[in-house]
Write an enzyme that holds these catalytic residues in place. Structure first.
Site, PDB file in Angstrom:
ATOM      1  N   LYS A   1       2.827   5.274  -1.011  1.00 31.81           N
ATOM      2  CA  LYS A   1       1.864   5.009   0.057  1.00 31.81           C
ATOM      3  C   LYS A   1       1.889   6.188   1.032  1.00 31.81           C
ATOM      4  CE  LYS A   1       0.910   0.740   2.599  1.00 31.81           C
ATOM      5  NZ  LYS A   1       1.615  -0.368   3.259  1.00 31.81           N
TER       6      LYS A   1
HETATM    7  C1  E4P Z   1      -0.623  -2.910   4.271  1.00 30.65           C
HETATM    8  O1  E4P Z   1      -0.284  -2.222   3.338  1.00 30.65           O
HETATM    9  C2  E4P Z   1       0.122  -3.006   5.544  1.00 30.65           C
HETATM   10  O2  E4P Z   1       1.494  -3.038   5.246  1.00 30.65           O
HETATM   11  C3  E4P Z   1      -0.179  -4.254   6.311  1.00 30.65           C
HETATM   12  O3  E4P Z   1      -1.203  -5.010   5.738  1.00 30.65           O
HETATM   13  C4  E4P Z   1      -0.293  -4.042   7.790  1.00 30.65           C
HETATM   14  O4  E4P Z   1      -0.577  -5.258   8.389  1.00 30.65           O
HETATM   15  P1  E4P Z   1      -0.390  -5.518   9.962  1.00 30.65           P
HETATM   16  O5  E4P Z   1      -1.584  -4.985  10.664  1.00 30.65           O
HETATM   17  O6  E4P Z   1      -0.302  -7.019  10.054  1.00 30.65           O
HETATM   18  O7  E4P Z   1       0.885  -4.829  10.372  1.00 30.65           O
END
Ligand code: E4P
Length: 220
Positions: A84
């Protein structure tokens, strides 16, 4: 359509994977911090439970560092781990390089359709638009999913999957899937909510109580 879990808690992955419908897991540095555990150990354990794509996020901000981290993670962790990277110009460079080596890349922190398009052009396997964080600042996060999906419809050659992220409630899931998002990642609480209905619970209660009466009457 793929359903991913957004967590770094191994027990939660075990729970949802046991349902037989878990397609992958996303993590991020904040989720790793919350787990209080070693990053690579957690990712390895998760990747051994769920055989779908498991996103492990790099923390370098320069492309060279991102590529180095990505290659290290790929060499040390199970095959189903994907890398990522943040949606920045440096992230695009890293995406292009890692994907040209056959490594799956999830480009994260996407807040506009143009960012999603650039990441797709760089060869991302997934682009992650953050729905909830857009809602949090008073805009309609789901509009971004709709816009990205309209663009994807115009260009069927785009192979990058749209991974709706930052999901806050079950309705978000139903909405983004109706718009055609390929994948959605959500916290464990939302997986549980998607399966819960008070009429299912009261229906089971009634059936069990009636069946107990049948047994007591000796008719079973
Ligand atoms: C996605 O890959 C992220 O880890 C995640 O959905 C972030 O979500 P949040 O805005 O609840 O932290």
């Amino acid at each position: 359509m793929e359903l991913f879990l957004d967590t770094a808690e191994v027990d939660e992955v075990k729970e949802i994977a046991s349902w037989g419908i878990l397609d992958g897991v996303t993590t991020n540095p904040s989720l790793i911090k919350k787990s209080g555990r070693d990053f690579k150990k957690v990712i390895k354990e998760i990747a051994e439970i769920c055989d779908g794509p498991i996103s492990a996020e790099v923390t370098s901000m320069d492309s060279e560092g991102m590529i180095k981290e990505g290659l290290e993670l790929k060499s040390e962790l199970p095959e189903n781990v994907i890398i990522k990277v943040p949606c920045t110009p440096e992230g695009l460079i890293a995406t292009k390089e890692l994907s040209s080596r056959g490594i799956g890349v999830n480009v994260t922190l996407i807040f506009s359709a143009s960012q999603a398009l650039m990441a797709a052009k760089a060869g991302a396997m997934y682009v992650s638009p953050f729905v909830g964080r857009i809602d949090d600042i008073g805009h309609e996060g789901m509009d971004l999913i709709a816009q990205i999906m309209r663009i994807w419809e115009q260009y069927p050659e785009i192979e990058t999957k749209v991974l709706a992220a930052s999901i806050r409630h079950p309705t978000h899931i139903l909405e983004c899937l109706q718009l055609g998002a390929h994948t959605a990642t959500m916290p464990t609480k939302i997986f549980r909510q998607l399966m819960k209905h008070p009429l299912t619970d009261s229906g089971i209660e009634r059936f069990l109580s009636d069946w107990a009466d049948v047994e007591n009457a000796g008719n079973a």
